[in-house]
Enzyme design. Structure first.
Site, PDB file in Angstrom:
ATOM      1  N   ASP A 184      -0.885  -6.174  -0.187  1.00 39.99           N
ATOM      2  CA  ASP A 184      -1.203  -5.523   0.957  1.00 39.99           C
ATOM      3  C   ASP A 184      -2.713  -5.582   0.948  1.00 39.99           C
ATOM      4  OD1 ASP A 184       0.179  -4.865   3.014  1.00 39.99           O
ATOM      5  OD2 ASP A 184       1.080  -3.120   2.087  1.00 39.99           O
ATOM      6  N   ASP A 197       0.845  -1.154  -0.146  1.00 44.97           N
ATOM      7  CA  ASP A 197      -0.097  -0.017   0.147  1.00 44.97           C
ATOM      8  C   ASP A 197       0.951   1.515  -0.100  1.00 44.97           C
ATOM      9  OD1 ASP A 197       0.897  -0.118   2.700  1.00 44.97           O
ATOM     10  OD2 ASP A 197      -1.140  -0.086   3.616  1.00 44.97           O
ATOM     11  N   SER A 198       2.115   1.028  -0.018  1.00 47.17           N
ATOM     12  CA  SER A 198       3.139   2.271  -0.085  1.00 47.17           C
ATOM     13  C   SER A 198       2.959   2.712  -1.595  1.00 47.17           C
ATOM     14  CB  SER A 198       4.574   1.911  -0.037  1.00 47.17           C
ATOM     15  OG  SER A 198       4.641   0.748  -0.702  1.00 47.17           O
ATOM     16  N   GLU A 209       8.759  -3.921  10.767  1.00 41.49           N
ATOM     17  CA  GLU A 209       9.241  -2.449  10.201  1.00 41.49           C
ATOM     18  C   GLU A 209       9.502  -1.435  11.576  1.00 41.49           C
ATOM     19  OE1 GLU A 209       6.495  -0.551   7.683  1.00 41.49           O
ATOM     20  OE2 GLU A 209       7.428   1.225   7.278  1.00 41.49           O
ATOM     21  N   LYS A 238      -0.949  -9.578   2.833  1.00 43.94           N
ATOM     22  CA  LYS A 238      -0.166  -8.950   4.135  1.00 43.94           C
ATOM     23  C   LYS A 238      -1.191  -7.949   4.607  1.00 43.94           C
ATOM     24  CE  LYS A 238       3.414  -5.766   4.004  1.00 43.94           C
ATOM     25  NZ  LYS A 238       2.489  -4.687   4.830  1.00 43.94           N
TER      26      LYS A 238
END
Ligand code: KIV
Length: 278
Positions: free
Chosen positions: A73, A34-35, A172, A103
């Site tokens: 994602d 989703d980045s 992360e 994810k």
């Protein structure tokens, strides 16, 4: 790979050409992250991206590759309304997008969801530590695990997700020593991003690695190229060539074959037609 100490190479990709290049470079895992909201769509956070946008990006990635594992994602809001909706949304990523796994962000509190997804034959990658989708409740993007209570709860999160059936974990924004401890305590592989060198694999955002992110990048994002600079330079040269009429050159034009000189004679001259009308 974890057992053999063979690092798991992971990178994000959101479209056909980048996914092909990531595959050619031998990466094992492609995350349709989703980045994409930040680096492709220009949003300030990942919260704005929709399930349909991730599905569409996953399709493009899947058209490009069949070797790497493609993980998609689950965007913000797609797993927050209960098990049934979460499974339906994850199934869309698999069936419509072609994802081989999904994810989702969050630790122990997401474990029951992970269990339901795994029960529905959908492999799940967990994601703990700094959670970009939790930017509001956490008051920003903060490294997680610097205090002993946070470090302990991260380890509990990792163990809970492993027990729930997650096949891997993204760590992360976690201190290297904490990521190291978690990596040695779980049997599933850990994939680090800003989590030190001891994780079983590493992941970064494609645009950060190749220098195509136009905003600030985190300190762990090592840049291997300056594609933004390259693109700027080539576009400036192209614009210059158009202005100076250096483009297109003869070899960049189509020849006209054997057209007679007066091939347009039978068409009406609009000015004459106007004359006649008068
Ligand atoms: O969306 C993403 O790119 C991610 C990585 C940072 C792991 O979740």
């Amino acid at each position: 790979m974890k057992q053999e100490g063979n690092p798991i190479l992971s990178l994000t990709a959101y479209d056909y050409p980048t996914a092909r290049l990531v595959d050619e470079a031998g990466f094992h895992v492609i995350l349709v992250g989703d980045s994409m909201a930040n680096v492709v769509l220009g949003h300030a956070s990942t919260l704005k991206i929709s399930l349909d946008q991730i599905i569409s990006a996953t399709r493009s990635v899947k058209r490009a590759v069949d070797r790497p594992l493609v993980v998609s994602d689950m965007p913000y809001g797609s797993y927050h309304l209960g098990k049934k909706e979460t499974i339906l949304n994850a199934l869309r990523l698999v069936r419509e997008g072609g994802a081989q796994a999904v994810k989702l962000e969050g630790g122990s509190k997401r474990a029951p969801l992970v269990e339901s997804l795994v029960d529905a034959d959908i492999p799940v990658m967990g994601h703990i530590g700094l959670l970009p989708q939790a930017v509001h409740p956490r008051g920003g993007y903060k490294v997680r695990g610097r205090t002993s209570s946070e470090a302990k709860s991260l380890l509990e999160d990792a163990l809970a997700l492993e027990s729930a059936g997650a096949f891997a974990l993204v760590l992360e924004g976690v201190p290297a020593s904490v990521a190291d401890r978690i990596t040695s305590r779980v049997r599933i592989p850990t994939i680090g991003i800003g989590a030190g060198a001891k994780c079983d694999g590493q992941i970064l955002v494609f645009h950060d690695v190749v220098g195509l992110s136009l905003g600030p990048t985190p300190k762990f994002a090592r840049k291997y190229a300056d594609l933004a600079g390259e693109i700027r330079e080539s576009l400036t040269r192209f614009a210059q060539d158009i202005r100076s009429k250096d483009f297109p050159a003869t070899e960049e034009m189509y020849e006209d074959g054997e057209l007679p000189k007066d091939w347009d004679a039978s068409t009406k001259n609009p000015e004459r037609a106007l004359d006649l009308d008068r």
